[in-house]
Design a protein around this motif. Structure first.
Motif, PDB file in Angstrom:
ATOM      1  N   THR A 147       0.833  -1.193   0.000  1.00  9.55           N
ATOM      2  CA  THR A 147       0.000   0.000   0.000  1.00  9.55           C
ATOM      3  C   THR A 147       0.868   1.243   0.000  1.00  9.55           C
ATOM      4  OG1 THR A 147      -0.137   0.267   2.391  1.00  9.55           O
ATOM      5  CG2 THR A 147      -1.701  -1.255   1.385  1.00  9.55           C
ATOM      6  N   ASN A 148       0.222   2.372  -0.205  1.00  6.50           N
ATOM      7  CA  ASN A 148       0.892   3.660  -0.246  1.00  6.50           C
ATOM      8  C   ASN A 148       1.062   4.244   1.147  1.00  6.50           C
ATOM      9  OD1 ASN A 148       2.006   5.782  -1.748  1.00  6.50           O
ATOM     10  ND2 ASN A 148       0.097   6.933  -1.760  1.00  6.50           N
ATOM     11  N   ALA A 149       0.562   3.523   2.193  1.00  4.93           N
ATOM     12  CA  ALA A 149       0.469   4.122   3.514  1.00  4.93           C
ATOM     13  C   ALA A 149       1.410   3.516   4.546  1.00  4.93           C
ATOM     14  CB  ALA A 149      -0.972   3.994   4.020  1.00  4.93           C
ATOM     15  N   LEU A 150       2.162   2.474   4.207  1.00  2.44           N
ATOM     16  CA  LEU A 150       2.948   1.752   5.197  1.00  2.44           C
ATOM     17  C   LEU A 150       4.198   2.490   5.614  1.00  2.44           C
ATOM     18  CD1 LEU A 150       2.878  -1.818   3.628  1.00  2.44           C
ATOM     19  CD2 LEU A 150       1.456  -0.991   5.464  1.00  2.44           C
ATOM     20  N   PRO A 151       4.566   2.430   6.921  1.00  3.15           N
ATOM     21  CA  PRO A 151       3.636   2.366   8.043  1.00  3.15           C
ATOM     22  C   PRO A 151       3.373   3.778   8.525  1.00  3.15           C
ATOM     23  CG  PRO A 151       5.843   1.970   8.842  1.00  3.15           C
ATOM     24  CD  PRO A 151       5.964   2.288   7.358  1.00  3.15           C
ATOM     25  N   SER A 152       2.340   4.027   9.299  1.00  2.00           N
ATOM     26  CA  SER A 152       2.011   5.397   9.676  1.00  2.00           C
ATOM     27  C   SER A 152       2.576   5.793  11.031  1.00  2.00           C
ATOM     28  CB  SER A 152       0.494   5.590   9.699  1.00  2.00           C
ATOM     29  OG  SER A 152      -0.076   4.956  10.824  1.00  2.00           O
ATOM     30  N   GLY A 162      -2.197  13.579   1.172  1.00  2.62           N
ATOM     31  CA  GLY A 162      -0.788  13.373   0.904  1.00  2.62           C
ATOM     32  C   GLY A 162      -0.407  13.933  -0.456  1.00  2.62           C
ATOM     33  N   GLU A 163       0.876  13.866  -0.765  1.00  5.87           N
ATOM     34  CA  GLU A 163       1.344  14.396  -2.047  1.00  5.87           C
ATOM     35  C   GLU A 163       0.802  13.585  -3.218  1.00  5.87           C
ATOM     36  OE1 GLU A 163       5.560  14.657  -1.966  1.00  5.87           O
ATOM     37  OE2 GLU A 163       5.609  15.983  -0.211  1.00  5.87           O
ATOM     38  N   THR A 164       0.696  12.275  -3.042  1.00  8.46           N
ATOM     39  CA  THR A 164       0.109  11.395  -4.052  1.00  8.46           C
ATOM     40  C   THR A 164      -1.042  10.641  -3.406  1.00  8.46           C
ATOM     41  OG1 THR A 164       2.233  11.106  -5.175  1.00  8.46           O
ATOM     42  CG2 THR A 164       0.514   9.469  -5.626  1.00  8.46           C
ATOM     43  N   VAL A 165      -2.219  10.731  -4.004  1.00  6.65           N
ATOM     44  CA  VAL A 165      -3.403  10.082  -3.442  1.00  6.65           C
ATOM     45  C   VAL A 165      -3.998   9.141  -4.482  1.00  6.65           C
ATOM     46  CG1 VAL A 165      -5.660  10.391  -2.372  1.00  6.65           C
ATOM     47  CG2 VAL A 165      -3.875  12.117  -2.035  1.00  6.65           C
ATOM     48  N   ALA A 210     -11.052   4.508 -10.751  1.00  6.04           N
ATOM     49  CA  ALA A 210     -10.188   5.591 -10.286  1.00  6.04           C
ATOM     50  C   ALA A 210     -10.862   6.929 -10.569  1.00  6.04           C
ATOM     51  CB  ALA A 210      -8.834   5.518 -10.984  1.00  6.04           C
ATOM     52  N   LEU A 211     -10.958   7.765  -9.538  1.00  2.00           N
ATOM     53  CA  LEU A 211     -11.601   9.070  -9.677  1.00  2.00           C
ATOM     54  C   LEU A 211     -10.684  10.172  -9.171  1.00  2.00           C
ATOM     55  CD1 LEU A 211     -15.267   8.471  -8.408  1.00  2.00           C
ATOM     56  CD2 LEU A 211     -14.443   8.495 -10.771  1.00  2.00           C
ATOM     57  N   MET A 212     -10.904  11.358  -9.694  1.00  5.86           N
ATOM     58  CA  MET A 212     -10.248  12.540  -9.150  1.00  5.86           C
ATOM     59  C   MET A 212     -10.832  12.830  -7.770  1.00  5.86           C
ATOM     60  SD  MET A 212      -8.056  13.529 -11.425  1.00  5.86           S
ATOM     61  CE  MET A 212      -7.687  15.213 -10.915  1.00  5.86           C
ATOM     62  N   LEU A 213     -10.025  13.380  -6.898  1.00  4.46           N
ATOM     63  CA  LEU A 213     -10.516  13.751  -5.578  1.00  4.46           C
ATOM     64  C   LEU A 213     -11.652  14.759  -5.709  1.00  4.46           C
ATOM     65  CD1 LEU A 213      -7.130  14.146  -3.663  1.00  4.46           C
ATOM     66  CD2 LEU A 213      -8.694  12.198  -3.643  1.00  4.46           C
ATOM     67  N   ASP A 215      -0.556   8.279   5.943  1.00  3.44           N
ATOM     68  CA  ASP A 215       0.902   8.270   6.038  1.00  3.44           C
ATOM     69  C   ASP A 215       1.369   8.713   7.425  1.00  3.44           C
ATOM     70  OD1 ASP A 215       0.815  11.062   6.144  1.00  3.44           O
ATOM     71  OD2 ASP A 215       1.631  11.358   4.128  1.00  3.44           O
ATOM     72  N   ARG A 216       2.682   8.822   7.603  1.00  2.70           N
ATOM     73  CA  ARG A 216       3.263   9.129   8.912  1.00  2.70           C
ATOM     74  C   ARG A 216       2.859  10.500   9.440  1.00  2.70           C
ATOM     75  NH1 ARG A 216       7.119   6.405   5.991  1.00  2.70           N
ATOM     76  NH2 ARG A 216       8.086   4.577   6.987  1.00  2.70           N
ATOM     77  N   LYS A 217       2.499  11.396   8.529  1.00  4.90           N
ATOM     78  CA  LYS A 217       2.113  12.749   8.930  1.00  4.90           C
ATOM     79  C   LYS A 217       0.609  12.882   9.148  1.00  4.90           C
ATOM     80  CE  LYS A 217       6.014  14.892   6.510  1.00  4.90           C
ATOM     81  NZ  LYS A 217       6.420  15.881   5.470  1.00  4.90           N
ATOM     82  N   GLY A 218      -0.106  11.766   9.095  1.00  2.71           N
ATOM     83  CA  GLY A 218      -1.552  11.812   9.281  1.00  2.71           C
ATOM     84  C   GLY A 218      -2.305  12.265   8.051  1.00  2.71           C
ATOM     85  N   ARG A 219      -1.655  12.226   6.889  1.00  2.00           N
ATOM     86  CA  ARG A 219      -2.295  12.633   5.645  1.00  2.00           C
ATOM     87  C   ARG A 219      -2.875  11.414   4.930  1.00  2.00           C
ATOM     88  NH1 ARG A 219       2.690  15.608   2.833  1.00  2.00           N
ATOM     89  NH2 ARG A 219       3.405  13.451   3.117  1.00  2.00           N
TER      90      ARG A 219
END
Length: 294
Positions: free
Chosen positions: A2-7, A36-39, A47-50, A98-102
């Motif tokens: 995943t894109n989130a490991l680890p927080s 985050g910078e990449t979502v 897949a959708l735009m935010l 992510d680690r910054k809570g994003r």
């Protein structure tokens, strides 16, 4: 992967991220979310735009709130309901943090019955204490074993011939799209009158050709919960077939299509104790954007 490991965030912090996301969603204002910078974002496997999809149409967020978190992987999830104008839908949500809570991952299923091939009625979105209870350490098993039990359930479903490849509690029940589909004499198919294991031991689901794209992004060890994402492919080729007890039945699924789902398993003492799933019908063999993102 995943894109989130680890927080490095604990359960309280992950729930705070979830609550912030829900408040922004209800307000239809994605600018209120810490992204985050990449979502990576999908709704109903697209897949959708935010800010697109449900963000444009939600008019209410229901009180049903089955939440769970995995501090080890920075994942938090929710089963709830959403209203779009006058249409109430079951909804499942997974966030990667992510680690910054994003927020860096959003995976959402909205079961819009107006668009569905199968209508589940009457729906009931009620608290289930078994899904919220903390599992005592003595009743827990390892993360790896929890995932293996959930995966074994999917392997049992795939071309279901009556062989049980997991462990299921005798009192296990399953909720799908807000409706109990086990031990439910009111459901329109007779298979729903049976318990989880009895349904599988009879080979009722032999028409489930393939359980693919299985992923287990969230394991809530404290509550004994495993969140899975997967597809069930139905070729529609099976018509009449015979259960393991000799009963002759007819498949209700006679056209090519797939189900895309988020499914939650409660595990205690090394057995599946409860299941809750939300799923939608998608084109046959539809791929997922998450395969390219992982």
């Amino acid at each position: 992967m995943t894109n989130a490991l680890p927080s490095g965030l604990d359960r309280t912090a992950l729930y705070a991220v979830l609550d912030s996301y829900l408040a922004a969603l209800k307000a239809r204002d994605p600018s209120r979310v810490s992204w985050g910078e990449t979502v990576r974002n999908s709704e109903n496997n697209v897949a959708l735009m935010l800010g697109d999809g449900l963000w444009n149409t939600i008019t209410d967020l229901g009180p049903y709130d089955l939440r769970f978190a995995d501090p080890l992987t920075g994942q938090v999830g929710l089963f709830t309901t959403v209203t779009e104008t006058d249409d109430l839908s079951a909804c499942s949500l997974r966030l990667g943090v992510d680690r910054k809570g994003r927020i860096v991952e959003v995976e959402t299923i909205v079961v819009r019955q107006l668009d569905s091939g199968i209508r589940f009625e009457p729906q009931a979105f009620e608290r289930k204490p078994v899904m919220e209870e903390i599992v005592p350490p003595s009743a827990r098993v390892s993360r790896e074993r929890m995932i293996a039990l959930a995966d074994g359930y999917f392997s049992t479903l795939e071309r279901n011939d009556g062989t049980i490849l997991t462990r299921i509690h005798p009192e296990c029940n399953r909720i799908e799209n807000g409706l109990q589909t086990t031990n439910n004499p009111e459901f329109f198919t007779s298979v729903a009158h049976l318990g989880c294991e009895d349904q599988l031991r009879l080979g009722n689901y032999i028409y489930d050709d393939r359980l693919r794209a299985r992923h287990y992004p969230l394991v809530d060890e404290e509550r004994g919960l495993v969140l899975a994402t997967a597809f069930i492919d139905h070729s529609g080729r099976i018509g009449d077939y015979t259960l393991t007890d000799g009963t002759k039945v007819t498949s209700p699924l006679r056209r090519p299509h797939s189900f895309y789902m988020l499914e939650l398993f409660k595990i205690r003492h090394g057995m599946i104790e409860q299941i809750e799933a939300n799923f939608i019908t998608v084109p046959y063999h539809m791929p997922t954007p998450w395969d390219a993102w992982r």
